[in-house]
Design an enzyme around this catalytic site. Sequence first.
Site, mmCIF file in Angstrom:
data_model
loop_
_atom_site.group_PDB
_atom_site.id
_atom_site.type_symbol
_atom_site.label_atom_id
_atom_site.label_comp_id
_atom_site.label_asym_id
_atom_site.label_seq_id
_atom_site.Cartn_x
_atom_site.Cartn_y
_atom_site.Cartn_z
ATOM 1 N N HIS A 1 88.713 -108.106 -49.392
ATOM 2 C CA HIS A 1 89.085 -107.229 -50.188
ATOM 3 C C HIS A 1 88.281 -107.120 -51.485
ATOM 4 O O HIS A 1 88.328 -107.796 -52.621
ATOM 5 C CB HIS A 1 90.486 -107.664 -50.829
ATOM 6 C CG HIS A 1 91.182 -106.527 -51.522
ATOM 7 N ND1 HIS A 1 92.603 -106.324 -51.621
ATOM 8 C CD2 HIS A 1 90.776 -105.506 -52.328
ATOM 9 C CE1 HIS A 1 92.956 -105.221 -52.327
ATOM 10 N NE2 HIS A 1 91.892 -105.095 -52.971
ATOM 11 N N HIS B 1 85.759 -104.086 -54.160
ATOM 12 C CA HIS B 1 85.554 -102.824 -54.360
ATOM 13 C C HIS B 1 83.939 -102.816 -54.732
ATOM 14 O O HIS B 1 83.523 -103.309 -55.830
ATOM 15 C CB HIS B 1 86.206 -102.258 -55.613
ATOM 16 C CG HIS B 1 87.963 -102.215 -55.357
ATOM 17 N ND1 HIS B 1 88.524 -101.239 -54.684
ATOM 18 C CD2 HIS B 1 88.737 -103.386 -55.391
ATOM 19 C CE1 HIS B 1 89.793 -101.533 -54.820
ATOM 20 N NE2 HIS B 1 89.773 -102.938 -54.980
ATOM 21 N N LEU B 2 83.092 -101.926 -53.697
ATOM 22 C CA LEU B 2 81.677 -102.051 -54.080
ATOM 23 C C LEU B 2 81.186 -100.789 -54.794
ATOM 24 O O LEU B 2 80.210 -100.662 -55.316
ATOM 25 C CB LEU B 2 81.078 -102.035 -52.740
ATOM 26 C CG LEU B 2 81.288 -103.400 -52.057
ATOM 27 C CD1 LEU B 2 80.489 -103.166 -50.744
ATOM 28 C CD2 LEU B 2 80.777 -104.541 -52.754
ATOM 29 N N ARG B 3 82.563 -99.842 -55.189
ATOM 30 C CA ARG B 3 82.226 -98.761 -56.010
ATOM 31 C C ARG B 3 81.159 -97.721 -55.510
ATOM 32 O O ARG B 3 81.093 -96.498 -56.426
ATOM 33 C CB ARG B 3 81.790 -99.148 -57.399
ATOM 34 C CG ARG B 3 82.657 -100.149 -58.128
ATOM 35 C CD ARG B 3 84.089 -99.656 -58.409
ATOM 36 N NE ARG B 3 84.964 -100.709 -59.312
ATOM 37 C CZ ARG B 3 86.202 -100.635 -59.021
ATOM 38 N NH1 ARG B 3 86.787 -99.788 -58.134
ATOM 39 N NH2 ARG B 3 86.889 -101.336 -59.714
ATOM 40 N N ASN C 1 88.393 -96.571 -52.205
ATOM 41 C CA ASN C 1 88.557 -95.843 -53.480
ATOM 42 C C ASN C 1 87.295 -95.596 -54.153
ATOM 43 O O ASN C 1 87.289 -95.872 -55.304
ATOM 44 C CB ASN C 1 89.679 -96.352 -54.339
ATOM 45 C CG ASN C 1 89.190 -97.819 -54.777
ATOM 46 O OD1 ASN C 1 88.514 -98.573 -54.151
ATOM 47 N ND2 ASN C 1 90.039 -98.195 -55.933
ATOM 48 N N HIS D 1 97.030 -108.682 -52.085
ATOM 49 C CA HIS D 1 97.118 -109.225 -53.521
ATOM 50 C C HIS D 1 98.502 -109.377 -54.056
ATOM 51 O O HIS D 1 99.116 -108.911 -54.881
ATOM 52 C CB HIS D 1 96.608 -108.628 -54.676
ATOM 53 C CG HIS D 1 96.443 -106.885 -54.642
ATOM 54 N ND1 HIS D 1 97.884 -106.308 -54.731
ATOM 55 C CD2 HIS D 1 95.588 -106.241 -54.660
ATOM 56 C CE1 HIS D 1 97.538 -104.997 -54.481
ATOM 57 N NE2 HIS D 1 96.119 -104.890 -54.576
ATOM 58 N N ASP E 1 89.853 -109.317 -54.426
ATOM 59 C CA ASP E 1 90.090 -108.035 -55.045
ATOM 60 C C ASP E 1 89.151 -107.864 -56.404
ATOM 61 O O ASP E 1 89.308 -107.296 -57.199
ATOM 62 C CB ASP E 1 91.559 -107.904 -55.798
ATOM 63 C CG ASP E 1 91.941 -106.615 -56.069
ATOM 64 O OD1 ASP E 1 91.234 -105.686 -55.886
ATOM 65 O OD2 ASP E 1 93.042 -106.471 -56.821
ATOM 66 N N HIS F 1 83.843 -103.320 -63.365
ATOM 67 C CA HIS F 1 84.163 -102.329 -64.361
ATOM 68 C C HIS F 1 82.994 -102.447 -65.345
ATOM 69 O O HIS F 1 82.237 -103.561 -65.490
ATOM 70 C CB HIS F 1 85.314 -102.105 -64.933
ATOM 71 C CG HIS F 1 86.612 -101.741 -64.188
ATOM 72 N ND1 HIS F 1 86.413 -100.520 -63.595
ATOM 73 C CD2 HIS F 1 87.548 -102.589 -63.833
ATOM 74 C CE1 HIS F 1 87.576 -100.247 -63.093
ATOM 75 N NE2 HIS F 1 88.128 -101.569 -62.940
ATOM 76 N N PHE G 1 92.146 -101.284 -64.910
ATOM 77 C CA PHE G 1 92.630 -102.455 -63.873
ATOM 78 C C PHE G 1 91.400 -103.046 -63.117
ATOM 79 O O PHE G 1 90.620 -102.287 -62.790
ATOM 80 C CB PHE G 1 93.804 -102.315 -63.248
ATOM 81 C CG PHE G 1 94.910 -101.677 -63.525
ATOM 82 C CD1 PHE G 1 95.725 -102.957 -64.292
ATOM 83 C CD2 PHE G 1 95.461 -100.397 -63.813
ATOM 84 C CE1 PHE G 1 97.085 -102.487 -64.964
ATOM 85 C CE2 PHE G 1 96.681 -100.037 -64.233
ATOM 86 C CZ PHE G 1 97.454 -101.090 -64.807
#
Lengths: 309, 180, 429
Positions: free
Chosen positions: C60, C62-64, C94, C232, C305, C309, C323
């Site tokens: 889980h 997020h590589l963006r 996402n 999560h 997760d 940012h 978040f």
Amino acid sequence: MGLSGKDLIGLRDITAEEIKLILDTAGPMKEIIARKIKKVPTLRGRTVITVFYEASTRTRTSFELAAKYLSADTVGLAAATSSVSKGESLKDTARNIAAMGADVVVLRHPMSGAAELLARSLNVSVINAGDGAHEHPTQALLDMYTVREKKGRLDGLKVAIIGDILHSRVARSDIWGYTIMGSEVRLAGPSTLIPAGIEKLGVRVCRTVEEAIEGADVVNVLRIQMERQQQGLFPGLREYSRMFGISPERLSLAAPGALVMHPGPINRGVEMSSEVADGLQSVICEQVTNGVAVRMALLYLLIGGSEQK
Amino acid sequence: MAKLKAQLLDQEGIRRSLTRIAHEIIERNKGTDNLALVGIRRRGAPLAERLAGRIREIEGRAVPVGILDITLYRDDLTTLAHQPLVRSTDVPFPVSGRTVVLVDDVIYTGRTIRAALGALIDLGRPQVIQLAVLIDRGHRELPIRADYVGKNVPTSRKEAVSVRLQEIDGEERVVIMELD
Amino acid sequence: MKLLIKGGTVIDPVAGKINKKDILIVDGRISGSGHNLSRSGAEVLDAKGKLVVPGLIDMHVHLREPGFEAKETIFTGTRAAARGGFTSVACMPNTNPVADNAAVVSSVIKRAHETGVVRVYPIGAISRGSIGEELAEIGDMKESGAVAFSDDGMPVMSSGLMRRAMQYARMLGVTLISHCEDKNLSSGGSMHEGLVSTILGLKGIPASAEEVMVSRDIILAEDTGCRVHIAHVSTAGSVRLVRQAKSRGVGITAEVSPHHFTLTDEAVMGYGACTKVNPPLRSDRDLEAVKEGLADGTIDVIATDHAPHTVEEKDVEYDLAPFGISGLETAVGLVWTELVATGVLTPLQAITKMTLNPARVLGIPGGTLEAGADADITIIDPELSWEVDPKLFASKGRNTPFTGRLLKGLPWVTIVGGRVVMKDCKVDI
């Protein structure tokens, strides 16, 4: 003798001695307000910047008068709410303020924690004039000043706070302040507007408004925002008024000579009747005068003294 | 800690000085018409009360007494290590048009009196302002002098003059202290 | 090309064993293991006092990329993974555009080949645009290499759509990963609803916002027979629901993120936006329940997760901050400090939840050190104490609530397909 921090963000981390010092200092300030020449030279050459991201003529004017009575210069930084949502950062505002060389920044902001964020990024004093649903410490200080002036003490008094506790920064600051000073605080309001776990702050959450008012020395009524009804947090103003509105009959349950307070502006006929708002027990107008005195005291205590704080 | 160097006045000495000043005030102002006394906090306040008492004994007429807190008028706020407490000013009569005698315990640099003049004038426009002090220790930094002096005492800047009054300190004497 | 890992303590989740032995890697594969293996012609890594485990898998992250390259790229994200000891990551869809079609899935795989240093397994979206209205082309995406499906970041609010997605996923034999959050209960919230949110005056997200959806997805999983993985898990109620469902034989698995077994809502005091994460940091009671769930096997997987940012995005009013926590580079330290050192999990259990279990949930290789397997291996120094300093992160996301925290346990070497991609915290050697 003085305040321990450079800022006043909230009453949660303040001591009884500090509250007492502010209230004691507000007394002489009130005497100045009563003079024909309402001006002392104490803060000559100092600058107070008011930064209001929310409209609040009353609080802003109160701070500006307080600063002017002490001979400080005041500047209002017009910060429209829209610029917040546009993502203009509070940090940038802070940088501008620092560059302009203010001594105190008074911040009103719709988001909780904004005052702390600003204080962290500035070397000068920050006074929180209300941030979101977090705190509004000067309102609570003026409430306590008013009560102490009328009742001679705070310790042991029973204080009922009625209304929308969930969204109220005034309620939070009042709860901290009154409990620190030894008053007993009771709350009443629609259960959907009572925040989680608040009883752990040492207050009593009452099921009915009558239970909260019974024997109370102070009845502090909060403003109910119309938008909360639109958000579905309570069914309607008529029912609210019937269940929680302060009428002369309900007020008669309080201790003899109980004070009626409201941070303003009042929705007459909703959270309290006009008879109560304008009645003999109401000290709502005195709260406004005392607000200037308390803010003068605070400005003096924060920047009137030594620079090496 | 400062150590005691000498005693300048004892209880009797203070009493005699105040009595003399009371006579001088009456004489200079040709009576008590239009007269008011304003003590500067803290020790000027009980001294003003005592002078008013003495004047009443002599003239048989009461003179109004007020108390002035000059904290908010000080020019040294930013240089003090400890922020002074603000106390109330209580001048329960109009000062405009009166002869106001400011009363303080010690005059030194003159800065306290300058602040007191500012504070008093903010309350109105007295006809005349005079100054009475128990001790003048010299070292003036401003063009200010007292109209009535209990005792002139040459001092060094390394010394402090301490006026101890029954109402505040529980004893009655004036001493000179050596500062470290 | 030979590599000999010598003298380490080898943890093998498949065999369920821990013993001291050497592992020999030849041409990218594990050739064998044993005592005193011949070192002739091999480069030697002296793993004495260290743990040699199958390459860690973070299912889980997020590589963006594509779309939010200021926050993270596949280049930086996979380097962060390597520093964190991960040899494989599964990345959430996402991005912008959302990975809701085969083209985006393929491009992520392509970019990972070009710029990545660890294996990247894309997760496809459940619904088009992840807006919860129409099913995305799950079959096409599976063909292109998506290993599971999720609208992570957004809950699938429509029970009807979720049920159809489960029916469809069951046909394809893929797992759905559910971000459990009832928007009607959580909307506008920034943190856990409780005493701390009351003190801070921040709108709370009640535990029930998660639990209502966990219940729903358990019921739908039971109804459809689809394999469902709960992302999560953060509340005591969710742990209890998953435990009950498993005891009934429902095909459900669950994961927890390190911040949810380390921090509570108390951390939000002071409004540091690096503590803002969804689901939010919960109460003491929830934290304890999550640990119990890890210990008794209710929670199968530890996943970060990882949600990077930019500093600017986080350095704002709490309500305005996005978040997410940048988690790849602190995961092993937190697992070892908070779970293993405290006796909540044995080293074998901890490693199983970071290797074999996520491999099984996703149906990807990994979690084994058997001869013939791809040589994805992580070597951990379990005794090394270190202080978290986000300035040293390989991730662009410096948003960690653990700055300055002392942790014990740090990945020393990360080996992907026999190649050392990280050693002594340095990547690209």
